[in-house]
Design a protein around this motif. Structure first.
Motif, PDB file in Angstrom:
ATOM      1  N   PHE A 151       0.854  -1.177   0.000  1.00 45.17           N
ATOM      2  CA  PHE A 151       0.000   0.000   0.000  1.00 45.17           C
ATOM      3  C   PHE A 151       0.890   1.226   0.000  1.00 45.17           C
ATOM      4  CE2 PHE A 151      -2.673   3.323   1.709  1.00 45.17           C
ATOM      5  CZ  PHE A 151      -3.847   3.130   0.986  1.00 45.17           C
ATOM      6  N   VAL A 152       0.770   2.050  -1.044  1.00 44.07           N
ATOM      7  CA  VAL A 152       1.644   3.214  -1.195  1.00 44.07           C
ATOM      8  C   VAL A 152       0.862   4.511  -1.032  1.00 44.07           C
ATOM      9  CG1 VAL A 152       3.353   2.042  -2.629  1.00 44.07           C
ATOM     10  CG2 VAL A 152       1.387   3.131  -3.706  1.00 44.07           C
ATOM     11  N   VAL A 153       1.588   5.545  -0.608  1.00 43.74           N
ATOM     12  CA  VAL A 153       1.012   6.876  -0.431  1.00 43.74           C
ATOM     13  C   VAL A 153       1.989   7.907  -0.985  1.00 43.74           C
ATOM     14  CG1 VAL A 153      -0.339   6.261   1.622  1.00 43.74           C
ATOM     15  CG2 VAL A 153       1.986   7.161   1.890  1.00 43.74           C
ATOM     16  N   GLY A 154       1.488   9.117  -1.124  1.00 48.37           N
ATOM     17  CA  GLY A 154       2.311  10.228  -1.584  1.00 48.37           C
ATOM     18  C   GLY A 154       2.159  10.463  -3.061  1.00 48.37           C
ATOM     19  N   TYR A 155       2.657  11.619  -3.503  1.00 48.34           N
ATOM     20  CA  TYR A 155       2.617  12.008  -4.907  1.00 48.34           C
ATOM     21  C   TYR A 155       1.198  11.871  -5.463  1.00 48.34           C
ATOM     22  CZ  TYR A 155       4.691  12.964  -9.480  1.00 48.34           C
ATOM     23  OH  TYR A 155       5.023  13.534 -10.685  1.00 48.34           O
ATOM     24  N   GLY A 156       0.227  12.291  -4.644  1.00 47.59           N
ATOM     25  CA  GLY A 156      -1.179  12.278  -5.043  1.00 47.59           C
ATOM     26  C   GLY A 156      -1.989  11.128  -4.472  1.00 47.59           C
ATOM     27  N   MET A 157      -1.336  10.077  -4.036  1.00 46.46           N
ATOM     28  CA  MET A 157      -2.047   8.909  -3.514  1.00 46.46           C
ATOM     29  C   MET A 157      -2.196   9.040  -2.003  1.00 46.46           C
ATOM     30  SD  MET A 157      -0.180   6.114  -5.949  1.00 46.46           S
ATOM     31  CE  MET A 157       1.384   6.986  -5.947  1.00 46.46           C
TER      32      MET A 157
END
Length: 180
Positions: free
Chosen positions: A154-160
């Motif tokens: 599960f990734v976050v950052g750069y819009g996510m």
């Protein structure tokens, strides 16, 4: 997020910027005609902004639109059915279209959008995704341009985001829970 978190960087700002420039060159090499770039909201907004500027630097002058699609409704797990939340305003008949999405997992959203635009008369519908998780594919779709192959995390950052947090990060990371 109530618990303290630490974000471990997966793809940093420099790697992302370099991939956007390389993808822009690849897109130019595909010789798009009368290009309309359609960004799939919400997660792709940073990717779209940076890639569109890279396309400009590479010599393209695309028009830009946004579409918002959902397969989640009120839940946290995909329903498997994609619906249009916000549609584009432009006519796509006879145009080359480049769909931009942040992450390609099941493929349902991208396949839905590609089929929709083809049915509306687009001459060619290409797709560019920042992240691809090939092992998560539920439908047969292959993106034309890929930023990074991503591990099944599960990734976050750069819009996510995760619960509307972390979209503002200039890099892509993985949430690591920390002890309070």
């Amino acid at each position: 997020m109530n618990q303290p978190v630490r974000i471990k960087t997966l793809f940093d700002e420099t790697n992302i910027a370099d991939r956007n420039e390389a993808m822009a060159r690849d897109i130019v090499a595909a010789k798009p005609h009368n290009l309309l770039v359609i960004a799939v909201l919400k997660g792709s907004f940073m990717f779209a902004a940076d890639l569109i500027r890279a396309l400009h630097r590479a010599g393209l002058e695309p028009q830009v639109e946004f579409i918002q699609l959902s397969s989640y409704k009120a839940g946290l797990v995909s329903s498997g059915t994609v619906t249009i939340v916000k549609d584009i305003d432009s006519d796509v008949v006879g145009r080359d279209v480049l769909l931009l999405d942040d992450i390609l997992e099941s493929g349902r959203t991208l396949a839905f959008a590609k089929d929709l635009l083809t049915a509306r008369g687009a001459k060619r519908v290409m797709s560019a995704v920042l992240l691809e998780k090939p092992e998560k594919r539920a439908v047969d779709i292959t993106p034309d341009f890929v930023g990074f192959t991503c591990p099944d995390l599960f990734v976050v950052g750069y819009g996510m985001d995760a619960a509307h947090s972390f979209r503002q990060l200039p890099y892509i990371g993985i949430i690591e829970q920390t002890e309070a």
